[in-house]
Design an enzyme around this catalytic site. Sequence first.
Site: not given
Length: 238
Positions: A120, A112, A97, A95, A182
């Site tokens: 940069c 991820h 978040d 995630n 999933s």
Amino acid sequence: MKPKQYQNIVFLTGAGISAPSGIPTFRGSNGLWNNYPLEDVATIEAFRRNPNYVHKFINELKPTILETLPNAAHYAITDMQKLCLNANIDVITQNIDTLHEKAGNNHVHHIHGRIDNARCERCGCILDVSKLEVNTKTICPSCKTIGRLKPHIVFFHEPILYTSIVDKLLEKVDLFIAVGTSGNVFPAAGFTTIAKQKGAKTILFDIEPSANPFFDEQIIGDASETLPKFVEERFAIH
Ligand code: OAD
């Protein structure tokens, strides 16, 4: 389950752990990709082709995601880390978040990337952009180059981050717990198989059963209910 028998516990989390907080999953009926063509906003080729369009997508998504609050599933991991002080408990999350951090989880690895970071592409520095709208005119505060900031998010067709940490964790894991994922996106989808091959017990928490034969146990239901119950029943000292 005797909690003390586990020394190296690894959580693998996906969009389903954040769903009870209100962040849509990727592939559900209300999924994030349903409103935006994946190939326009989530591939590295899309970013190279039209960086401003992808920046705009991320800039629009970012405030909502950063305002979202963790739910009981995230807090259950914090509880487990407090209850099992003799175990190493790491969280590998897909995630972008920051709900694991907001809930106080330690040892979180964002394979991820994170929506509140940009990197940069010239000097490699990673910036906190939680309060900054990045675009192709943004100047890197470190090397002063214009327009080379990329969302620090792993797009499709890019390698995941922190592979050496993940490899080390999967080498010694003895309890592997997947939550709300999933199993569609590799390499994370293969972590269960590796954990099983290393001899770990493997458990899935998801609202849908999985056909993956490498899970020893599947606890079906909303993770914000099932995970706290699991931690309370199997790890709390009564
Ligand atoms: P998916 O959207 O593919 O899967 C979400 C999973 O969460 C599904 O198995 C749902 O059944 C489950 N789920 C939904 N609500 C739940 C709840 N309340 N409690 C428990 N489970 C629930 O999301 P991911 O598996 O995270 O990659 O997707 C993996 C990657 O694909 C993402 O990180 C993203 C995406 O493309 C990148 O951005 C590179």
